[in-house]
Design an enzyme around this catalytic site. Structure first.
Site, PDB file in Angstrom:
ATOM      1  N   GLU A   1       0.870  -1.189   0.031  1.00 18.81           N
ATOM      2  CA  GLU A   1      -0.285  -0.040  -0.369  1.00 18.81           C
ATOM      3  C   GLU A   1       0.975   0.963  -0.331  1.00 18.81           C
ATOM      4  OE1 GLU A   1      -2.834   1.021  -0.555  1.00 18.81           O
ATOM      5  OE2 GLU A   1      -2.434   3.287   0.213  1.00 18.81           O
TER       6      GLU A   1
ATOM      7  N   HIS B   1     -16.834   8.554  -7.940  1.00 21.12           N
ATOM      8  CA  HIS B   1     -16.760   7.157  -8.282  1.00 21.12           C
ATOM      9  C   HIS B   1     -16.366   6.845  -9.607  1.00 21.12           C
ATOM     10  CE1 HIS B   1     -21.098   7.471  -5.325  1.00 21.12           C
ATOM     11  NE2 HIS B   1     -20.342   7.911  -4.989  1.00 21.12           N
TER      12      HIS B   1
HETATM   13  C1  LIG Z   1     -14.726  11.243  -0.952  1.00 25.99           C
HETATM   14  C2  LIG Z   1     -15.790  10.101  -1.808  1.00 25.99           C
HETATM   15  C3  LIG Z   1     -16.360  10.251  -1.512  1.00 25.99           C
HETATM   16  C4  LIG Z   1     -16.936   8.621  -1.298  1.00 25.99           C
HETATM   17  N1  LIG Z   1     -18.600   8.440  -0.945  1.00 25.99           N
HETATM   18  C5  LIG Z   1     -18.543   6.750  -1.331  1.00 25.99           C
HETATM   19  C6  LIG Z   1     -19.827   6.525  -0.157  1.00 25.99           C
HETATM   20  O1  LIG Z   1     -20.508   7.026   0.608  1.00 25.99           O
HETATM   21  N2  LIG Z   1     -20.694   5.924  -0.558  1.00 25.99           N
HETATM   22  C7  LIG Z   1     -19.917   4.514  -1.809  1.00 25.99           C
HETATM   23  O2  LIG Z   1     -20.115   3.566  -1.805  1.00 25.99           O
HETATM   24  N3  LIG Z   1     -18.598   4.998  -1.788  1.00 25.99           N
HETATM   25  C8  LIG Z   1     -18.112   6.059  -1.729  1.00 25.99           C
HETATM   26  N4  LIG Z   1     -16.784   6.332  -2.301  1.00 25.99           N
HETATM   27  C9  LIG Z   1     -16.214   5.957  -3.244  1.00 25.99           C
HETATM   28  C10 LIG Z   1     -16.042   4.492  -3.270  1.00 25.99           C
HETATM   29  O3  LIG Z   1     -15.327   4.932  -1.588  1.00 25.99           O
HETATM   30  C11 LIG Z   1     -14.888   4.037  -4.253  1.00 25.99           C
HETATM   31  O4  LIG Z   1     -15.389   3.578  -5.127  1.00 25.99           O
HETATM   32  C12 LIG Z   1     -13.752   2.814  -3.707  1.00 25.99           C
HETATM   33  O5  LIG Z   1     -13.324   2.374  -2.459  1.00 25.99           O
HETATM   34  C13 LIG Z   1     -13.061   2.464  -4.564  1.00 25.99           C
HETATM   35  O6  LIG Z   1     -12.202   1.686  -4.511  1.00 25.99           O
HETATM   36  P1  LIG Z   1     -10.739   0.707  -5.156  1.00 25.99           P
HETATM   37  O7  LIG Z   1     -10.557  -0.717  -4.400  1.00 25.99           O
HETATM   38  O8  LIG Z   1     -11.097   0.228  -6.635  1.00 25.99           O
HETATM   39  O9  LIG Z   1     -10.037   1.535  -5.121  1.00 25.99           O
HETATM   40  P2  LIG Z   1      -9.209   2.670  -3.795  1.00 25.99           P
HETATM   41  O10 LIG Z   1     -10.186   1.562  -2.974  1.00 25.99           O
HETATM   42  O11 LIG Z   1      -9.005   3.736  -3.943  1.00 25.99           O
HETATM   43  O12 LIG Z   1      -7.938   1.567  -3.817  1.00 25.99           O
HETATM   44  C14 LIG Z   1      -6.632   1.940  -4.419  1.00 25.99           C
HETATM   45  C15 LIG Z   1      -5.603   1.424  -3.403  1.00 25.99           C
HETATM   46  O13 LIG Z   1      -4.320   1.241  -3.813  1.00 25.99           O
HETATM   47  C16 LIG Z   1      -3.356   1.961  -3.202  1.00 25.99           C
HETATM   48  N5  LIG Z   1      -2.459   2.427  -4.261  1.00 25.99           N
HETATM   49  C17 LIG Z   1      -2.500   3.214  -6.123  1.00 25.99           C
HETATM   50  N6  LIG Z   1      -1.668   3.391  -6.262  1.00 25.99           N
HETATM   51  C18 LIG Z   1      -0.605   2.536  -5.807  1.00 25.99           C
HETATM   52  C19 LIG Z   1       0.795   1.868  -5.990  1.00 25.99           C
HETATM   53  N7  LIG Z   1       1.252   2.610  -6.976  1.00 25.99           N
HETATM   54  N8  LIG Z   1       1.154   1.709  -5.220  1.00 25.99           N
HETATM   55  C20 LIG Z   1       0.489   0.912  -3.871  1.00 25.99           C
HETATM   56  N9  LIG Z   1      -0.011   1.375  -3.825  1.00 25.99           N
HETATM   57  C21 LIG Z   1      -0.811   1.885  -4.501  1.00 25.99           C
HETATM   58  C22 LIG Z   1      -4.038   4.045  -2.688  1.00 25.99           C
HETATM   59  O14 LIG Z   1      -3.448   4.256  -2.178  1.00 25.99           O
HETATM   60  C23 LIG Z   1      -5.493   3.057  -2.546  1.00 25.99           C
HETATM   61  O15 LIG Z   1      -4.955   2.288  -1.510  1.00 25.99           O
HETATM   62  C24 LIG Z   1     -16.848   7.464  -2.100  1.00 25.99           C
HETATM   63  C25 LIG Z   1     -15.186   7.893  -2.463  1.00 25.99           C
HETATM   64  C26 LIG Z   1     -14.359   9.230  -2.076  1.00 25.99           C
HETATM   65  C27 LIG Z   1     -12.923   9.474  -2.546  1.00 25.99           C
END
Ligand SMILES: Cc1cc2nc3c(=O)[nH]c(=O)nc-3n(C[C@H](O)[C@H](O)[C@H](O)COP(=O)(O)OP(=O)(O)OC[C@H]3O[C@@H](n4cnc5c(N)ncnc54)[C@H](O)[C@@H]3O)c2cc1C
Length: 512
Positions: free
Chosen positions: A3, A441
C-alpha cells in the site's frame, strides 16, 4: 499486500463525523485534480482518492448503496455472463452484516457492518415527507425490493465507527501466515518474465526500491486512476499512445484508461430559519465531548453524519429506472466549531446534491509521461452529451421542487446557492457549469468484457488479456456506471474475485 499510503491510525478516519475534515483538508489522499473540463468552465475538479490502508473506503462518505438491479442485468446483456443481478445478489448478501439481519436481499453475517442512519433532526423527517408531497414514492429499503423513492440512509458503520474495507476484511485477517502488509510502498512497476507477471517493484519512503515476486499471480487493486496507469507503464495499452511516450508495447490493449465514467453532482443550498441540532452540537465544548465519546465508546452525535435521507427519483415518470439520486445534507457547507463570545456560531443551513446516475459522457486516463511518480491525467469529459446536460438540469429542478413543499416551509430560509434569481434553463446550466463536482465514483478504466476486441481489458474473471498471472480487482473493471454509490459494488466484485482466485465455484444465482 503493498500500500502506497500508511496505516489508518488517524482517529478522523474512524469517527464518522470526521469525514468532513478529511475531505475538506484532503487528508490521506493522492491529491489528484482532473484536467480542465471544457464544459464546466474549464475547471480542474478535485478527484479525491484514498492513499491509506482501506483506500478510498477509508475516506468515503460511508453511504451503503448497491445500485439498481437493472444495472447488473445490463452488464449481463452486454456479454458479462455471471454478472447479472441474480448472479451478484448472493455476493452483496455475503459482504454485509445488515443490522436487521438477513432476508432475501440482505446479508446478516458478512464482514461489512451496515446500519441505518440514526441522525436526529426534524428537518430530516420534513425532507422525507417533502419527497412524497413532490410526488415521489417512498421506499422501505433502497437496497431491497425497490430502489426508487425516498428512504432512510444506510451507512457502512460498526459500533459507531466507520467500517472500511480494511476494517471489514483486512484487519480480521492480519494474523494469517500467508498475509504480509507493507505500507508506504509505492508500486512503480509490474515485473514480467516473458508474458507472465512475476511480481512488482516498489519504492519505499526512504527512496529505495524493492522487488517482490508472486508465486501464483499479481492482483492489481490500485483503483480506477492508478490501475490503468500501472498497466500503461507496463506497456499494456493503446499502442499509438504508448509509442508516443517511448514505452515498449507489451500488449496492444486500446481500452486501458478509456471508458472512464463518474457521477457528476449539482448542488443547491439553503439557510435555515432557526438553528437546528447540527449547529447546536458544533459548539466547541459540545463537539469536543462528542468526538471523545465517539472515539472511546463509539456513541453519540459524532458517530453520525448530518444526513439521514437517501432518494432515487425519476426526472420523468415514464422512465424505467431512477436517473437521479438526491444526497441530502442537514448542515451548512461551511460549518466549524464555535465558542461564543470568542467565535460566533455559523449560520445554520442545509443542502442537497443531485447526482446524474447514468451519464453517457465518457472520459479517459492517460499517462503524463513514463515516470511512475508523475500523476496520470484525468479527463472526465463531463456533460459531453445533450442528454447528460438535460438530465442534470431536470434533476436540479426536481431537487429544488422538493425544498418548495409545504413540510419544508418551517425550515427553509433563503436559497443561498445558486439563489432564487437563477431561474431559466440557461441560468441553471451556467450554475451547473460553474459549481458541479464529482461524487467520487470513477470506474470503468480497465473494463471487464468477453474479449480484447471490444475494448475490454480484463476477462470475466478479471484476468488481464494478453498476459499471464495478472488480475485487476477494483472499480476500474466495472464496465458501466451503476445507479448509486459504488463501494458496495466494488466489494461485491472483490468477493466474486476471491472465489475465482481460490478456484471455488461461484455462489448459485438467486432464483425467482
Ligand atoms: C471522498 C469520497 C467519498 C465517497 N463516498 C462514497 C460513499 O458514500 N459510498 C460509496 O459507496 N462510495 C463512496 N465513494 C467511492 C468508493 O469509496 C470507491 O469507489 C471505492 O472505495 C474504490 O475502491 P477501489 O478498490 O477501486 O480503489 P481504492 O479504494 O481507491 O483503493 C486503491 C488503493 O490502492 C493504493 N494504490 C494506488 N496506487 C498504488 C501504487 N502505485 N502503489 C501502492 N498502492 C497504490 C491506494 O493508495 C489505495 O489504497 C467515495 C469516494 C471518495 C473518494
Amino acid at each position: 499486500m503493498l500500500e502506497a499510503g500508511g496505516w489508518d491510525r488517524d482517529p478522523w478516519i474512524h469517527i464518522p463525523l470526521g469525514w468532513g475534515k478529511i475531505l475538506q483538508h484532503r487528508l490521506h489522499d493522492w491529491g489528484y485534480f482532473g484536467e480542465p473540463e471544457s464544459r464546466l468552465d474549464a475547471r480542474a475538479i478535485e478527484c479525491a482518492r484514498g492513499k491509506v490502508i482501506g483506500g478510498s473506503s477509508s475516506i468515503n462518505a460511508m453511504a451503503y448503496v448497491r445500485g439498481h438491479r437493472q444495472d447488473y442485468d445490463a452488464w449481463a446483456d452486454a456479454g458479462l455472463r455471471g454478472w447479472s443481478y441474480a448472479d451478484v445478489l448472493p455476493y452483496f448478501k455475503r459482504q454485509e452484516s445488515w443490522e436487521e439481519g438477513g432476508n432475501s436481499y440482505r446479508g446478516g453475517d458478512g464482514p461489512l457492518g451496515v446500519r441505518w442512519s440514526r441522525y436526529q433532526d426534524p428537518l430530516v423527517e420534513a425532507y422525507m415527507e417533502a419527497g412524497s408531497q413532490a410526488g415521489h414514492p417512498t421506499t422501505l429499503d433502497y437496497n431491497g425490493a425497490q430502489q426508487e423513492g425516498f428512504g432512510r440512509l444506510q451507512l457502512t458503520l460498526r459500533s459507531g465507527k466507520r467500517c472500511s474495507a480494511a476494517d471489514a476484511y483486512l484487519r480480521p485477517s492480519l494474523q494469517r501466515p500467508n498475509l504480509h502488509v507493507t505500507v508506504n510502498a509505492f508500486v512503480e512497476r509490474l515485473d514480467f518474465e516473458g508474458s507472465r507477471c512475476v511480481g512488482v517493484t516498489y519504492r519505499r519512503r526512504d527512496g529505495q526500491t524493492r522487488s517482490v515476486r508472486a508465486q501464483r499471480e499479481v492482483i492489481l487493486a490500485g483503483g480506477a486512476i492508478n490501475s490503468p496507469q500501472l498497466l500503461m507503464l507496463a506497456g499494456i495499452g493503446d499502442p499509438a499512445e504508448l509509442a508516443e511516450l517511448g514505452i515498449a508495447v507489451r500488449v496492444g490493449s486500446p481500452g486501458v484508461g478509456k471508458n472512464l465514467q463518474d457521477h457528476l453532482v449539482a448542488m443547491v443550498a439553503y439557510s435555515r430559519r432557526e438553528p437546528g441540532p447540527f449547529q447546536k452540537n458544533l459548539r466547541f465544548d459540545r463537539i469536543a465531548w462528542s468526538l471523545a465519546k465517539a472515539q472511546f465508546v463509539g456513541k453519540g452525535f459524532a458517530t453520525e453524519l448530518p444526513t439521514g435521507v437517501m432518494a432515487f427519483i425519476k426526472t420523468e415518470h415514464t422512465q424505467a429506472v431512477p436517473d437521479t439520486q438526491l444526497l441530502f445534507h442537514a448542515g451548512p457547507l461551511a460549518a466549524a466549531p464555535y465558542l461564543p463570545p470568542f467565535k460566533p456560531a455559523f449560520q445554520d443551513g442545509f443542502s442537497c446534491r443531485a447526482v446524474l446516475l447514468r451519464p453517457e459522457s465518457k472520459g479517459r486516463i492517460t499517462l503524463s509521461n513514463a515516470d511512475p511518480q508523475k500523476a496520470a491525467k484525468i479527463q472526465w469529459n463531463f456533460l459531453s452529451t445533450d442528454r447528460d446536460k438535460k438530465t442534470l438540469r431536470e434533476a436540479f429542478k426536481a431537487m429544488r421542487a422538493v425544498a418548495r413543499q409545504p413540510s419544508m416551509r418551517q425550515f427553509v430560509g433563503q436559497e443561498l446557492i445558486p439563489g432564487a434569481d437563477v431561474k431559466s434553463d440557461e441560468q441553471i446550466d451556467a450554475h451547473i457549469r460553474h459549481t458541479a463536482i464529482t461524487a467520487h465514483h470513477p470506474l470503468g478504466t480497465c473494463m471487464m468484457g468477453p474479449s480484447l476486441d471490444e475494448n475490454a481489458v480484463v476477462d470475466l474473471e478479471m484476468r488481464v488479456f494478453g498476459v499471464d498471472a495478472l488480475r485487476v480487482v477494483d472499480a476500474s473493471v466495472l464496465p458501466g456506471m451503476i445507479g448509486g454509490n459504488i463501494n458496495a459494488a466494488v466489494i461485491m466484485a472483490a468477493e466474486k474475485a476471491a472465489d475465482m482466485i481460490r478456484g471455488h465455484r461461484q455462489l448459485s444465482p438467486r432464483q425467482d
